[in-house]
Design a protein around this motif. Structure first.
Motif, PDB file in Angstrom:
ATOM      1  N   ARG A  15       0.854  -1.097   0.104  1.00 14.46           N
ATOM      2  CA  ARG A  15      -0.057  -0.114   0.027  1.00 14.46           C
ATOM      3  C   ARG A  15       0.861   1.407  -0.066  1.00 14.46           C
ATOM      4  NH1 ARG A  15      -4.999   1.505   1.374  1.00 14.46           N
ATOM      5  NH2 ARG A  15      -5.791  -0.647   1.950  1.00 14.46           N
ATOM      6  N   HIS A  16       0.637   2.198  -0.642  1.00 10.12           N
ATOM      7  CA  HIS A  16       1.323   3.341  -0.868  1.00 10.12           C
ATOM      8  C   HIS A  16       0.321   4.538  -1.076  1.00 10.12           C
ATOM      9  CE1 HIS A  16       3.845   6.659  -2.721  1.00 10.12           C
ATOM     10  NE2 HIS A  16       4.944   6.038  -2.381  1.00 10.12           N
ATOM     11  N   PRO A  19      -3.171   3.895  -3.159  1.00 13.88           N
ATOM     12  CA  PRO A  19      -3.795   2.571  -3.744  1.00 13.88           C
ATOM     13  C   PRO A  19      -3.041   1.298  -3.331  1.00 13.88           C
ATOM     14  CG  PRO A  19      -1.819   3.588  -4.893  1.00 13.88           C
ATOM     15  CD  PRO A  19      -2.157   4.638  -3.898  1.00 13.88           C
ATOM     16  N   THR A  20      -3.617   0.284  -3.051  1.00 13.87           N
ATOM     17  CA  THR A  20      -3.188  -0.931  -2.608  1.00 13.87           C
ATOM     18  C   THR A  20      -3.113  -1.733  -3.974  1.00 13.87           C
ATOM     19  OG1 THR A  20      -4.648  -1.007  -0.685  1.00 13.87           O
ATOM     20  CG2 THR A  20      -3.911  -3.415  -1.599  1.00 13.87           C
ATOM     21  N   TYR A  21      -1.740  -2.352  -4.072  1.00 11.55           N
ATOM     22  CA  TYR A  21      -1.344  -3.060  -5.281  1.00 11.55           C
ATOM     23  C   TYR A  21      -0.785  -4.375  -5.159  1.00 11.55           C
ATOM     24  CZ  TYR A  21       3.212  -1.332  -3.494  1.00 11.55           C
ATOM     25  OH  TYR A  21       4.161  -1.099  -2.479  1.00 11.55           O
ATOM     26  N   ALA A  43      -2.768  -2.831 -10.066  1.00  8.28           N
ATOM     27  CA  ALA A  43      -2.727  -1.676  -9.347  1.00  8.28           C
ATOM     28  C   ALA A  43      -3.243  -0.673 -10.342  1.00  8.28           C
ATOM     29  CB  ALA A  43      -1.167  -1.276  -9.216  1.00  8.28           C
ATOM     30  N   HIS A  47       0.624   3.158 -11.176  1.00  6.41           N
ATOM     31  CA  HIS A  47       1.570   2.214 -10.821  1.00  6.41           C
ATOM     32  C   HIS A  47       1.955   0.929 -11.589  1.00  6.41           C
ATOM     33  CE1 HIS A  47       2.962  -0.908  -7.989  1.00  6.41           C
ATOM     34  NE2 HIS A  47       3.413  -0.249  -7.358  1.00  6.41           N
TER      35      HIS A  47
END
Length: 66
Positions: A15-16, A19-21, A43, A47
């Motif tokens: 997670r950044h 977004p969660t990827y 993503a 990303h």
């Protein structure tokens, strides 16, 4: 790390900010003594664009080792 199947698959989740990827790496036998690395990203578009360079970098590094 979210999941791993030794010698077959590695799933990384992160997670950044917003977004969660996930990055999914799969190893497949391409031919005797050769392995194919498949990578996919789950993503946002930005990303995915940035992480899309990972498979090419891994391939270049692997080919130097041979």
């Amino acid at each position: 790390m979210a999941d791993a199947v030794p010698g077959r698959e590695l799933v990384l989740v992160g997670r950044h900010h917003f977004p969660t990827y996930a990055l999914v790496f799969r190893l497949e036998e391409a031919a005797p003594g050769r392995t194919r690395l498949r990578a996919e990203t789950r993503a946002s578009g930005a990303h995915a664009l940035l992480t899309g360079r990972l498979p090419a970098a891994a391939r270049r590094r692997a080919e130097r080792v041979r």
